[in-house]
Design a protein around this motif. Structure first.
Motif, short mmCIF file in Angstrom:
data_model
loop_
_atom_site.label_atom_id
_atom_site.label_comp_id
_atom_site.label_asym_id
_atom_site.label_seq_id
_atom_site.Cartn_x
_atom_site.Cartn_y
_atom_site.Cartn_z
N UNK A 71 0.82 -1.21 0.00
CA UNK A 71 0.00 0.00 0.00
C UNK A 71 0.85 1.26 0.00
N UNK A 72 1.99 1.21 0.68
CA UNK A 72 2.89 2.38 0.70
C UNK A 72 3.35 2.73 -0.71
N UNK A 73 3.56 1.73 -1.55
CA UNK A 73 3.95 1.98 -2.94
C UNK A 73 2.74 2.44 -3.74
N UNK A 74 1.61 1.75 -3.59
CA UNK A 74 0.42 2.08 -4.38
C UNK A 74 -0.09 3.49 -4.13
N UNK A 83 6.35 3.44 -10.32
CA UNK A 83 5.54 2.82 -9.28
C UNK A 83 5.52 1.30 -9.47
N UNK A 84 5.36 0.86 -10.71
CA UNK A 84 5.36 -0.58 -11.01
C UNK A 84 6.71 -1.19 -10.64
N UNK A 126 -7.43 2.47 -7.37
CA UNK A 126 -6.74 3.62 -7.94
C UNK A 126 -5.64 3.17 -8.89
N UNK A 127 -4.90 2.14 -8.50
CA UNK A 127 -3.83 1.65 -9.36
C UNK A 127 -4.40 1.06 -10.64
N UNK A 128 -5.53 0.37 -10.55
CA UNK A 128 -6.18 -0.17 -11.76
C UNK A 128 -6.59 0.96 -12.71
N UNK A 129 -6.99 2.08 -12.15
CA UNK A 129 -7.31 3.26 -13.00
C UNK A 129 -6.04 3.76 -13.68
N UNK A 130 -4.94 3.77 -12.95
CA UNK A 130 -3.67 4.18 -13.55
C UNK A 130 -3.26 3.22 -14.67
N UNK A 131 -3.50 1.93 -14.45
CA UNK A 131 -3.22 0.93 -15.49
C UNK A 131 -4.03 1.25 -16.74
N UNK A 132 -5.31 1.55 -16.56
CA UNK A 132 -6.18 1.86 -17.70
C UNK A 132 -5.69 3.10 -18.45
N UNK A 133 -5.26 4.11 -17.72
CA UNK A 133 -4.73 5.33 -18.36
C UNK A 133 -3.51 4.97 -19.22
N UNK A 134 -2.63 4.14 -18.68
CA UNK A 134 -1.43 3.75 -19.44
C UNK A 134 -1.80 2.92 -20.66
N UNK A 135 -2.81 2.08 -20.53
CA UNK A 135 -3.28 1.31 -21.69
C UNK A 135 -3.82 2.25 -22.76
N UNK A 185 13.42 -8.59 -12.09
CA UNK A 185 12.89 -7.23 -12.23
C UNK A 185 13.06 -6.72 -13.65
N UNK A 186 14.26 -6.88 -14.19
CA UNK A 186 14.52 -6.42 -15.55
C UNK A 186 13.66 -7.18 -16.56
N UNK A 187 13.55 -8.48 -16.39
CA UNK A 187 12.75 -9.31 -17.29
C UNK A 187 11.27 -8.91 -17.23
N UNK A 188 10.76 -8.75 -16.01
CA UNK A 188 9.35 -8.40 -15.83
C UNK A 188 9.05 -7.03 -16.45
N UNK A 189 9.90 -6.05 -16.17
CA UNK A 189 9.68 -4.71 -16.74
C UNK A 189 9.71 -4.77 -18.26
N UNK A 190 10.62 -5.58 -18.83
CA UNK A 190 10.69 -5.73 -20.27
C UNK A 190 9.44 -6.34 -20.86
N UNK A 191 8.89 -7.33 -20.19
CA UNK A 191 7.68 -7.98 -20.67
C UNK A 191 6.46 -7.05 -20.56
N UNK A 192 6.32 -6.38 -19.44
CA UNK A 192 5.14 -5.53 -19.23
C UNK A 192 5.17 -4.26 -20.06
N UNK A 193 6.36 -3.73 -20.28
CA UNK A 193 6.48 -2.46 -21.00
C UNK A 193 7.11 -2.62 -22.38
N UNK A 194 7.17 -3.85 -22.88
CA UNK A 194 7.69 -4.16 -24.22
C UNK A 194 9.02 -3.48 -24.49
N UNK A 195 9.94 -3.67 -23.56
CA UNK A 195 11.27 -3.04 -23.72
C UNK A 195 12.24 -4.00 -24.36
#
Length: 195
Positions: A71-74, A83-84, A126-135, A185-195
């Motif tokens: 929650x402290x991060x969210x 944030x992700x 709130x985070x799900x709303x942020x996800x939708x904005x990014x989508x 962490x690097x692998x996950x960020x690459x998969x989620x953000x297509x890096x």
């Protein structure tokens, strides 16, 4: 009547957390905990009455700590990607310290007749709303925001839950697997953000 010593009680809790969630001995007995803590089993019963009460106390402490950290991060105002990334850091740190905690939480939820709150729903909503904005911006792949979260959690937790299987399946040593976990962490960020 004897007075309970907070330091002794905390030592027992810390030891039990290590035995249950670091070593993965979810069925450890009070004698196992007493031996690991270097105390008499009677002392554990004095503070906690039973093995189940000790486990419940330790489990609740760990669950609340995990919830507070998440929650402290969210609730931060960090940009979405940062944030992700921070959320991944928090989960990976906890899983490296307590690799069997997620198994215990999942098992506990499956065995409970009534669910306990995993988190304050407002932060997740709130985070799900942020996800939708990014989508909508095209930063991440479009789908239902809940799929993003399920993918995120799965990518983080899965390697810890199936570690013994992965070690055998891929013929990896503990050191090789630790290196893979450190790369997550690097692998996950690459998969989620297509890096």
């Amino acid at each position: 009547m004897a007075i309970k010593d907070n330091k002794t009680e905390q030592h027992i809790i810390d030891t039990a957390m290590h035995v249950f969630f670091t070593e993965g001995k979810l069925n450890a007995t009070t004698q196992d905990i007493a031996d690991a803590a270097g105390v008499n089993r009677t002392l554990i019963h004095y503070y906690f009455r039973s093995r189940d009460q000790l486990f419940d106390s330790v489990f609740e402490k760990a669950r609340l700590a995990a919830m507070i950290e998440s929650e402290a991060v969210l609730e931060t105002t960090l940009p979405f990607k940062k944030k992700t990334e921070k959320l991944i850091d928090v989960f990976l740190k906890r899983l490296k310290t307590y690799p069997f905690l997620e198994i215990a939480i999942t098992t506990g939820l499956n065995q409970m007749e009534t669910a306990f709150p995993a988190s304050n729903p407002k932060y997740m909503q709130q985070f799900l709303k942020e996800v939708q904005v990014e989508m909508n911006k095209g930063t991440i792949q479009k789908s239902k925001p809940v799929h993003f979260m399920i993918n995120l959690f799965s990518l983080i937790v899965y390697p810890f839950i199936v570690k013994p299987l992965n070690l055998q399946l891929f013929g990896l040593s503990e050191q090789e697997y630790e290196k893979i976990v450190n790369e997550r962490k690097k692998v996950i960020m690459g998969l989620l953000f297509s890096e």
